[in-house]
Every structure is written in structure tokens, then in C-alpha cells.
Design a protein around this motif. Structure first.
Motif, PDB file in Angstrom:
ATOM      1  N   SER A  20       0.834  -1.212   0.000  1.00 29.83           N
ATOM      2  CA  SER A  20       0.000   0.000   0.000  1.00 29.83           C
ATOM      3  C   SER A  20       0.865   1.257   0.000  1.00 29.83           C
ATOM      4  O   SER A  20       0.519   2.249  -0.659  1.00 29.83           O
ATOM      5  N   THR A  23       2.112   1.651  -3.601  1.00 30.48           N
ATOM      6  CA  THR A  23       1.053   2.125  -4.499  1.00 30.48           C
ATOM      7  C   THR A  23       0.803   3.614  -4.299  1.00 30.48           C
ATOM      8  O   THR A  23       0.669   4.372  -5.268  1.00 30.48           O
ATOM      9  N   THR A  24       0.750   4.066  -3.061  1.00 38.74           N
ATOM     10  CA  THR A  24       0.553   5.491  -2.772  1.00 38.74           C
ATOM     11  C   THR A  24       1.707   6.315  -3.317  1.00 38.74           C
ATOM     12  O   THR A  24       1.498   7.373  -3.930  1.00 38.74           O
TER      13      THR A  24
END
Length: 148
Positions: A20, A23-24
Motif C-alpha cells: 500500500s 502504491t501510494t
């Protein structure tokens, strides 16, 4: 056995957390690049309008004005890295006379954008706006001398 399952669950959670974050970070980097391209698109609009204002007056100082000074002007389509970016230029002109000299002041606002506002994914839309002022001066009633 229980400690092995616990360790496996912790490592899986750590992997999901790292994914995550990746991805950010990738989304933020992509949006940053698109912001720079939108800025360059807006800058292209300012440069195009400045050329339209100055070149005709320099080559034909007696009678030429950037006649297209209006809202919603569109420069020719961009190629290369700016493909897909929309460029619009708004222009407002003020004319003044000072000691027999005609002074034109152009207020330019250029907007470079791509994507659609409110679209999904949220990182699709980007817009940058630049403002500039360009002034020209012509001496005398016939404005044959390009120097004030």
C-alpha cells in the motif's frame, strides 16, 4: 507451530502494508509528473499568445494588433509529452494613450489541463494556470517607429 503461524501472519500483514505504501508513492509520483506537464502546457499557451501579440506588431507596426485577444483562445495542438493536454488562453486588452503613444496592455491567463475533474481515479485530473502581462508601445499617430 503457533509461533510459525503468528510469524506468517505478521509477515503477510507487513507485505500488504509495504504494497500500500508503494502504491501510494507511485500515485503521488505520477501526479507530480502530470503536474509538471500541465505547467509546461500552460507555459506553452503564454508563449504562443506572446508571439501572437508581439510578432505582428513588430513586422507591421502601423496597423496590426493581436485581433484575437479574447477568452478561450486555443493554440495549435501539442505533440510529444504534451499530447492529451488541453491548453486555453484568455486575453484581455487595455488601450491607453500617453503623450501621443499608443500603449496596449494584454493580460494573459493560460490553463493547461488533462483528465476530467471529479473523475475516477482521482489522480486522473491535473490543471495548472499561469498569468502574464505583455505591453506594447507605438510612437505617434501612425505608429511607424517601434520604439517608445
Amino acid at each position: 507451530m503457533v509461533s510459525a503461524i503468528f510469524l506468517l501472519v505478521i509477515l503477510a500483514a507487513l507485505g500488504v502494508f509495504m504494497l500500500s505504501i508503494y502504491t501510494t508513492q507511485r500515485t503521488v509520483a505520477t501526479q507530480d509528473v502530470r503536474g509538471v506537464l500541465a505547467y509546461q502546457a500552460a507555459k506553452t499557451g503564454i508563449e504562443w499568445a506572446t508571439y501572437q501579440i508581439l510578432t505582428p506588431e513588430n513586422s507591421l507596426p502601423a496597423g496590426s494588433v493581436f485581433a484575437g485577444c479574447a477568452a478561450g483562445l486555443t493554440p495549435p495542438a501539442s505533440n510529444g509529452a504534451l499530447t492529451g493536454f488541453a491548453i486555453t488562453v484568455d486575453c484581455q486588452m487595455t488601450v491607453a494613450t500617453e503623450a501621443g503613444n499608443t500603449i496596449r496592455i494584454y493580460q494573459l491567463t493560460s490553463t493547461g489541463s488533462a483528465g476530467a475533474a471529479g473523475s475516477s481515479p482521482s489522480s486522473d485530473f491535473v490543471e495548472r494556470r499561469l498569468r502574464a502581462s505583455v505591453s506594447t508601445c507605438r510612437v505617434g499617430p501612425l505608429a511607424t517607429d517601434p520604439v517608445c
